[in-house]
Design an enzyme around this catalytic site. Structure first.
Site, PDB file in Angstrom:
ATOM      1  N   HIS A 147       0.837  -1.198   0.000  1.00 43.50           N
ATOM      2  CA  HIS A 147       0.000   0.000   0.000  1.00 43.50           C
ATOM      3  C   HIS A 147       0.872   1.247   0.000  1.00 43.50           C
ATOM      4  CE1 HIS A 147      -3.368  -2.642   1.117  1.00 43.50           C
ATOM      5  NE2 HIS A 147      -4.147  -1.654   0.726  1.00 43.50           N
ATOM      6  N   LYS A 151      -0.503   4.908   4.576  1.00 46.83           N
ATOM      7  CA  LYS A 151      -1.364   3.972   5.311  1.00 46.83           C
ATOM      8  C   LYS A 151      -0.792   3.726   6.694  1.00 46.83           C
ATOM      9  CE  LYS A 151      -3.777  -0.454   4.854  1.00 46.83           C
ATOM     10  NZ  LYS A 151      -5.061   0.150   5.240  1.00 46.83           N
TER      11      LYS A 151
END
Length: 263
Positions: A147, A151
């Protein structure tokens, strides 16, 4: 329907666009710091948050904030008894507590590690693949996810859900490991590894590996738009099912409850 959005960062803006394009009305956007939010509330001020939602005339709420604030937000929003969809991840260990709170106060909450329709189809594919591959001892399995570097949690909630689907299909994998190994893994251990880099919306891969070959199943998100539309449709269905009696208030629900027969 009339929707209040709690959390008005990048995802909140995308949720607003999705809600409007589906014919809904976003009656209030609420955030701690976003300058363009309709209302700014102090962090952890549960009364101010609940009041901002109730005063908006909303018929349902979507919460997408941060793992450090999600539990306080849930505790503030559940007693309003408005249908609540939570997109924030990182609170898996508190699901039992939230289910008890919902029962006690009569509020209704629905959550998923990932609201993308494609990801939820991927879950089913992974579980069936795991069941098939588990019949052959020469194959091992692992999960990897990547990701964007903004995040806040790892591994992703989606990766944990994928790992659970792997374990559901493969009875030989009984222990989930998300930390680094400092010795050789045991055969019953399923490793979930994470990478955080750049602006990647989300990539999840399941590896089935043997000495002869590797089978890879991968879901790659192009953007978070699928998440936004999935969350909006989940709230629409939750609201509708509560009104027609299909679902009962005072519970914690998942994707299979608001999309029956699909997941």
């Amino acid at each position: 329907m009339k929707i209040a959005l709690v959390g008005y960062g990048k995802m909140g803006h995308m949720l607003k666009e999705a809600a409007l394009s589906c014919g809904n009305e976003v009656v209030r956007t609420i955030d701690v710091i976003a300058l363009d939010a309709d209302v700014k509330v102090p962090a952890e001020n549960t009364k101010a948050l609940a009041d901002a939602v109730l005063e908006s005339g909303a018929e349902g709420v979507i919460e997408f904030t941060h793992p450090t604030s999600v539990m306080a937000n849930i505790k503030a929003l559940l007693p309003t008894k408005l249908p609540l969809v939570v997109g924030t991840t990182g609170w898996n260990d508190f699901h039992s507590e939230v289910a008890s709170l919902a029962k006690d106060c009569g509020g209704t909450i629905m959550t998923s590690a990932n609201f993308s329709i494609g990801v939820n189809l991927f879950y089913k594919i992974v579980e069936e693949a795991s069941r098939l591959v588990s019949k052959f001892d020469e194959y091992d399995v692992a999960v990897w996810e990547m990701h964007h570097n903004q995040k806040a949690d790892s591994p992703s909630g989606t990766a944990i859900d994928i790992a659970r689907r792997v374990m559901a299909g493969n009875p030989n994998k009984t222990e989930l490991v998300t930390d680094a190994f400092h010795s050789r893994p045991e055969k019953n251990q399923l490793h979930v590894s994470s990478t955080r880099c750049g602006s990647v919306p989300g990539t999840h891969t399941v590896f089935f590996d043997s000495s002869a070959d590797t089978i890879e199943l991968t879901h790659t998100a192009r953007s978070r738009q699928g998440f936004a539309f999935g969350a909006v449709h989940a709230l629409e269905n939750l609201y509708s099912f509560l009104n027609d009696g299909t679902l009962k208030p005072g519970n914690l629900y998942g994707m299979s409850d608001v999309f029956p027969g699909m997941f």
